[in-house]
Design a protein around this motif. Sequence first.
Motif, short mmCIF file in Angstrom:
data_model
loop_
_atom_site.label_atom_id
_atom_site.label_comp_id
_atom_site.label_asym_id
_atom_site.label_seq_id
_atom_site.Cartn_x
_atom_site.Cartn_y
_atom_site.Cartn_z
N GLY A 198 5.69 -16.64 -1.66
CA GLY A 198 4.37 -16.38 -2.08
C GLY A 198 4.00 -15.05 -1.42
O GLY A 198 4.56 -14.71 -0.38
N THR A 199 3.39 -14.16 -2.02
CA THR A 199 3.05 -12.80 -1.35
C THR A 199 1.61 -12.22 -1.44
O THR A 199 1.04 -12.77 -2.62
CB THR A 199 3.93 -11.51 -2.51
OG1 THR A 199 5.35 -11.87 -2.32
CG2 THR A 199 3.83 -10.19 -1.69
N VAL A 200 1.19 -11.91 -0.22
CA VAL A 200 0.06 -11.71 -0.32
C VAL A 200 0.01 -10.15 -0.07
O VAL A 200 0.77 -9.61 0.70
CB VAL A 200 -0.91 -12.10 1.00
CG1 VAL A 200 -2.33 -11.79 1.26
CG2 VAL A 200 -0.58 -13.65 1.05
N PHE A 201 -0.88 -9.40 -1.01
CA PHE A 201 -0.91 -7.91 -1.02
C PHE A 201 -2.00 -7.41 -0.06
O PHE A 201 -3.04 -8.00 0.24
CB PHE A 201 -1.11 -7.50 -2.39
CG PHE A 201 -0.01 -8.10 -3.39
CD1 PHE A 201 1.15 -7.63 -3.38
CD2 PHE A 201 -0.26 -9.22 -3.79
CE1 PHE A 201 2.31 -8.04 -4.05
CE2 PHE A 201 0.83 -9.71 -4.78
CZ PHE A 201 2.06 -9.10 -4.84
N GLN A 202 -2.07 -6.00 0.17
CA GLN A 202 -2.89 -5.38 0.88
C GLN A 202 -4.45 -5.44 0.29
O GLN A 202 -5.40 -5.90 0.99
CB GLN A 202 -2.63 -3.68 0.95
CG GLN A 202 -3.76 -3.10 1.55
CD GLN A 202 -3.35 -1.75 2.24
OE1 GLN A 202 -2.18 -1.36 1.91
NE2 GLN A 202 -4.27 -1.00 2.78
N ASN A 246 -5.55 -7.86 -5.04
CA ASN A 246 -5.00 -7.57 -6.36
C ASN A 246 -5.45 -8.83 -7.38
O ASN A 246 -4.71 -9.44 -7.89
CB ASN A 246 -3.34 -7.75 -6.47
CG ASN A 246 -2.74 -6.57 -6.06
OD1 ASN A 246 -3.29 -5.55 -6.28
ND2 ASN A 246 -1.46 -6.52 -5.95
N LEU A 247 -6.67 -9.29 -7.35
CA LEU A 247 -7.46 -10.34 -8.25
C LEU A 247 -7.88 -9.66 -9.30
O LEU A 247 -7.92 -8.59 -9.69
CB LEU A 247 -8.42 -10.99 -7.63
CG LEU A 247 -8.22 -11.54 -6.04
CD1 LEU A 247 -9.62 -12.06 -5.55
CD2 LEU A 247 -7.24 -12.55 -6.04
N LEU A 248 -7.67 -10.32 -10.41
CA LEU A 248 -8.18 -10.08 -11.80
C LEU A 248 -9.64 -10.29 -11.84
O LEU A 248 -10.30 -11.13 -11.39
CB LEU A 248 -7.63 -11.06 -12.81
CG LEU A 248 -6.09 -11.16 -12.84
CD1 LEU A 248 -5.58 -12.36 -13.94
CD2 LEU A 248 -5.68 -9.80 -13.38
#
Length: 232
Positions: free
Chosen positions: A85-89, A92-94
């Motif tokens: 699983g990756t959580v970004f800075q 990055n939600l739609l």
Amino acid sequence: MIRVEKLHKTFGTGTRARPVLHDVDLNIAQGTIGAVVGPSGAGKSTLARCVNLLERPTSGRVWVAGTDVTDLPERDLRHARRAIGTVFQSANLLRRRTVAQNVAMPLRHLGVTAREEKRRVAELLERVGLTDRADDYPAQLSGGQRQRVGIARALALRPKVLLSDEATSGLDPAATRSVLALLRELRTDLDLAILLITHEMEVVREVADTAALLREGRVIESGAVHQLVADP
Ligand code: ADP
Ligand code: ADP
């Protein structure tokens, strides 16, 4: 676990060769948070991309949740990425999808029934404390809440390892603390191995069990956080 052994990464070849990672070792056990900390340009993102299988190492080996993923053929990569699983800075939600729809995104195309999807999304939102925001849009949330939605989405496929890439960088101190507290809770409750990428030693001290200090592509110090002395 997440394990990296003698990892080297060079971009380009010949006279254009640009070595970015040299002889990097990492070992993050299940139920622990291992940080990679260092200044901009140290090679943190490249290391993260070698772990989530977006880059191939030039040499060395990478294991994710017990599987040696170093030489996986191209056609197996997509499946292997689901274990991470990756959580970004910036979460990055739609923007045009609700919180619940964003969290459900990874479950699409997997043949999960609508009922099962609903159950899983409810469970994930409860885990990150956002049950009452399910029908809101990302713009209606605070930065910290958006990041927690990103974490719920990263957990949708029940990964064994989580990669957090500067997940608290844009957040104020209170939101940062709440996101870090959530990561600590998930580490223990879900027995995750979490690779935490950050340029902030504060974050490392607050949440990580172990850390590797990365400078110019090399690990200059590593070990239990309370034993580290250097600043990044
Ligand atoms: P950090 O995340 O610590 O800021 P990066 O991994 O983004 O570091 O970058 C480390 C070095 O690798 C930088 O000098 C960067 O310019 C270089 N680099 C990163 N990706 C590429 C690439 N695709 N091609 C060439 N050089 C790259
Ligand atoms: P069990 O072994 O009884 O399934 P677990 O501790 O593995 O218990 O899981 C408890 C709950 O947490 C389950 O409902 C499961 O769906 C959820 N869960 C377990 N692991 C993860 C994960 N990595 N990401 C998200 N949810 C998870």
